[in-house]
Design an enzyme around this catalytic site. Structure first.
Site, PDB file in Angstrom:
ATOM      1  N   GLU A 162      61.963  20.112  20.914  1.00  0.00           N
ATOM      2  CA  GLU A 162      63.231  19.762  20.162  1.00  0.00           C
ATOM      3  C   GLU A 162      63.180  18.740  19.060  1.00  0.00           C
ATOM      4  O   GLU A 162      63.615  18.108  18.695  1.00  0.00           O
ATOM      5  CB  GLU A 162      64.276  18.822  21.085  1.00  0.00           C
ATOM      6  CG  GLU A 162      64.398  19.513  22.509  1.00  0.00           C
ATOM      7  CD  GLU A 162      65.035  18.830  23.713  1.00  0.00           C
ATOM      8  OE1 GLU A 162      65.187  19.290  24.701  1.00  0.00           O
ATOM      9  OE2 GLU A 162      65.703  17.425  23.195  1.00  0.00           O
ATOM     10  N   GLU A 281      64.183  26.368  30.892  1.00  0.00           N
ATOM     11  CA  GLU A 281      64.922  25.392  31.247  1.00  0.00           C
ATOM     12  C   GLU A 281      66.372  25.818  31.851  1.00  0.00           C
ATOM     13  O   GLU A 281      67.246  25.162  31.571  1.00  0.00           O
ATOM     14  CB  GLU A 281      65.028  23.913  30.533  1.00  0.00           C
ATOM     15  CG  GLU A 281      63.905  23.396  30.085  1.00  0.00           C
ATOM     16  CD  GLU A 281      63.952  22.138  29.286  1.00  0.00           C
ATOM     17  OE1 GLU A 281      62.885  21.796  28.508  1.00  0.00           O
ATOM     18  OE2 GLU A 281      65.098  21.397  28.972  1.00  0.00           O
ATOM     19  N   SER A 635      91.053  50.773  60.114  1.00  0.00           N
ATOM     20  CA  SER A 635      90.697  49.253  59.866  1.00  0.00           C
ATOM     21  C   SER A 635      91.292  48.620  61.087  1.00  0.00           C
ATOM     22  O   SER A 635      91.514  48.896  62.238  1.00  0.00           O
ATOM     23  CB  SER A 635      91.018  48.939  58.653  1.00  0.00           C
ATOM     24  OG  SER A 635      90.373  47.560  58.374  1.00  0.00           O
TER      25      SER A 635
END
Ligand code: G3I
Length: 732
Positions: A162, A281, A635
């Site tokens: 960074e 990450e 069903s």
């Protein structure tokens, strides 16, 4: 019974992952580790803390799923080397030894960073700033010590972390003056050394280990400005001979960001200057924030809303599709923490595929169970408007392969999800273009036939304005019709006579309210015909009582079931003699989930036998006897049929279960009480159960027949095909 009911549940809750959560499916590939699923692509890593390598269950999970480990914090300079001559190796070694003992390689994180750094390196004993040469000696000693200590287990180091400035900061304050923003983060390293510290750190690391891969690692690498700053910096460094082997893209993204195109743009840009890219990450927070900064919204530790989970699953799926596409340069993808419980983002963000109880979420299975063929699949460009669209509506569209694509205008929405998607996926997440129009295509071909669906816009459930509405899931939903190879049997034909469907309202004393049914009457119904005795009479007809499933009503079979059209075609083709079909509301929709064991269908039995059949026999030209009366249902309607026909064998002579369970000989007290039994389901349901049932019934001397519908699941094409087959054997 439970299995069929489970299928019903899935139908009912398609898209509402909250329901999914309580009914977690058995994971058929639970034995396949994430690392095994990606062995032909890249290694799969995880960032760990002390707890993760101290708890048996967590260590077992790490060994099963991952083949790369990063120390989340314990290898950072400030943690490992807090003072000059002071080394804290205990925690760092614990992680290294865990990996050594289990043959897991590590990514070293990190050697030089503005946060959690060994800040004592910048000052002398009196606290005065030291010269950069002194800083470099101390940094060199640190890097050599740490790199050599873990040389045997580390395959890559985040050497510098960074160091580049974030987007959105056009100016810097340097010595109180506003100056054009430097491409570099204004860290103590940079203020003391300029960007030379980056070169030095890499040189020191290469000295310490000539073979390990050395990475520059950063977050928000997909941001246009930052992507170019990193590109320019690494390119300049490499041209100056600085040994940078790869770029680490941290991947602290969210469920809305980045889009595949933006991610690909960064990867292809970095591919120009490095041979290795690691996603170092990865986590996906459930808000619009991103990046590695420590300023972020933790969110409330509350269960995840269904649509948010779907957005997260979809985003993970899209990101991994891009990672697989670039596996030529991406050789590791690491999740930043083991589970939501460990996440630096807090539980409220639910950022990882493993939940706070170490359970794999659906996103985990979606990441693992990818379909490599689908990665390269491009739908055939023969799109046509969906047959179920409202007049003049171009979208949604379907193509000949069964893909569906959608278009919705919602300029201010943050998310639009179509509840239709591939099996197991919470739906198809659309993407917004610059004009606020959301579009998207199902990831793969849908099953042929009819599908209910709805849109979820920022959590609100609405219908697609493009289609007509169909009653399912206890509400009027949108509907789409996917082409089927055998669709002619339910196609409306202009060259044949057609019957009609009458809506019949009748009073039901047992329910204390008016009930409705739809009655299909074949062509010629009511016409005077010459009877056997030569007198003109009106023909009378057998009756099929045909029931819908949970969440549906008396309109489901006539409309999405196309029952009338199927009957007209069968009669016109001489495959059946005409009969009446009664499609009533089955009192299914007040059913409370989780109470299946208590479901008796007694209410509907009373309404059907004591109230409806008398109304039908009174109002229509029926043959009002058992041997001219059939009952069948799909069903939950199938469940009702089984319960009622077995309890009241004196009423119906023909029984049919469509994805509604099966009959076994031992369940039928008097084999002579039924002339014909039909059982059917989709081949994606329980085909073995159907075949076993038919075999056993036939062996016991019953006239039984079954159908396993090809390439369909618990859905209407299964039941249309069942009706088409069953009808040809009724009343014979
Ligand atoms: O060790 C101290 C402990 O002694 C003390 O009791 C505790 C109380 O505050 O703090 C502990 O230090 C915490 C440290 O994690 C170890 O757990 C720090 O407060 C906390 O800020 C630190 O957070 C870490 C953060 O980096 C620091 O910047 C996160 O866990 C870690 O996930 C995060 O990771 C970074 C990557 O290294 C680089 N990229 C971005 C990423 C997220 O910020």
């Amino acid at each position: 019974m439970k299995k069929f009911f489970f299928a019903l549940m899935v139908l009912a809750t398609m898209g509402s992952t909250a329901m999914w959560a309580q009914w977690r499916l058995v994971d058929p590939r639970a034995n396949v580790g994430l690392k095994d699923a990606y062995k032909d692509y890249f290694t799969i890593g995880v960032a760990v803390n002390q707890r993760n390598v101290s708890d048996e269950a967590q260590m077992a999970l790490i060994m099963k799923e991952f083949n790369s480990v990063t120390a989340e914090n314990d290898w950072k300079p400030g943690e490992i080397h807090p003072q000059e001559g002071v080394w804290n190796f205990e925690k760092a070694d614990k992680i290294a030894n865990f990996c050594r003992q289990n043959g897991i390689k590590m990514r070293g994180h990190c050697l030089c960073w503005h946060s959690q750094f060994a800040d004592w390196m910048f000052t002398n004993k009196k606290g005065k700033p030291v010269k950069k040469e002194v800083f470099y000696e101390r940094l060199r000693e640190h890097i050599h010590t740490v790199v050599n200590r873990y040389k045997d287990v580390v395959y890559a180091w985040d050497v510098v972390n960074e160091a580049m400035a974030d987007d959105g900061r056009p100016f810097d304050f340097v010595d109180g003056k506003l100056v054009k923003a430097s491409p570099y983060r204004q860290s103590r390293h940079f203020k003391l050394c300029g960007d030379e510290f980056i070169a030095k750190a890499f040189e020191f690391a290469r000295e310490a280990d000539p073979d390990v891969l050395l990475f520059y690692n950063d977050y928000s690498c997909v941001d246009n400005g930052k992507r170019e700053r990193i590109y320019e910096m690494v390119k300049k460094m490499k041209e100056a001979g600085v040994p940078i082997d790869g770029i680490g893209m941290q991947g602290h993204y969210n469920i809305y960001f980045p889009e595949e195109e933006q991610l690909e743009k960064a990867i292809t840009r970095f591919k120009e200057i490095v041979k290795h890219i690691n996603i170092t990450e990865l986590d996906l927070r459930t808000n619009t924030e991103s990046g590695g900064q420590l300023m972020f919204s933790r969110g409330e530790a509350k269960p995840q809303a269904g649509y948010i989970a779907t957005l997260q699953e979809d985003q993970y799926a899209r990101l991994f599709k891009v990672f697989r596409k670039h596996a030529d340069v991406i050789d590791n993808v690491t999740f930043w923490n083991l589970s939501d419980k460990d996440s630096w983002l807090g539980l409220g963000n639910h950022p990882l595929p493993i939940d706070e109880n170490l359970k794999a979420k659906r996103s985990f299975q979606i990441i693992r169970d990818f379909d490599a063929a689908a990665d390269k699949r491009v739908p055939k460009d023969d799109w046509v408007p969906n047959p179920m669209n409202q007049p003049g509506q171009e979208y949604p569209q379907v193509n000949s392969e069964g893909f569906a694509r959608f278009r919705v205008e919602a300029p201010d929405a943050k998310s639009v999800i179509v509840s239709l998607g591939l099996g197991g996926r919470g739906g198809t997440v659309l993407r917004k273009d610059k004009d606020g129009v959301w579009t998207g295509t199902t990831e793969g071909p849908m099953d042929p036939g009819f599908h209910y669906y709805h849109l979820t816009i920022d959590g609100g459930v609405v219908n697609d304005p493009g289609t007509h509405n169909y009653f399912g899931s206890c509400r009027w939903e949108s509907g789409i019709e996917i082409p089927a190879p055998d669709q002619d049997f339910y196609a409306w034909r202009k060259d044949i006579p057609h019957g009609n469907i009458q809506k019949v309202d009748f009073w039901s004393e047992s329910t204390g309210k008016m009930q409705t049914c739809n009655v299909y009457l074949p062509d010629g119904y009511g016409k005077l015909v010459k009877g056997k005795n030569g007198k003109l009479t009106q023909e009378r007809y057998p009756v099929l009582y045909l029931q819908h499933g949970w969440g549906e009503n008396e309109t489901s079979w006539p409309v999405q079931g196309k029952a009338g059209i199927i009957m007209d075609n069968l009669i016109a083709d001489g495959k059946i003699k005409p009969f009446i079909v009664v499609m009533a509301y089955g009192l299914t929709n007040d059913f409370k989930f989780g109470t299946i064991g208590k479901f008796t269908a007694e209410e509907f039995e009373k309404l059907l036998i004591d109230e409806l059949i008398p109304v039908i026999d009174k109002q229509f030209l029926t043959k009002p006897d058992k041997w001219n009366r059939a009952m069948a249902g799909l069903s939950m309607g199938g469940m009702e049929t089984k319960l009622i026909t077995l309890r009241r064998p004196e009423v119906f002579g023909y029984w049919g279960l469509l994805s509604g369970g099966t009959y076994m000989p031992e369940e039928i007290k008097d084999p002579k009480c039924v002339k014909y039994i039909f059982v059917g389901c989709g081949d994606k349901e329980n085909p073995d159960g159907i075949n076993k049932s038919v075999e056993a019934l036939k062996a016991a001397g019953f006239n039984a027949e079954g159908l396993v519908s090809e390439n369909t699941a618990h859905e209407f094409l299964t039941w249309r095909r069942c009706l088409y087959k069953m009808a040809q054997s009724l009343f014979k």
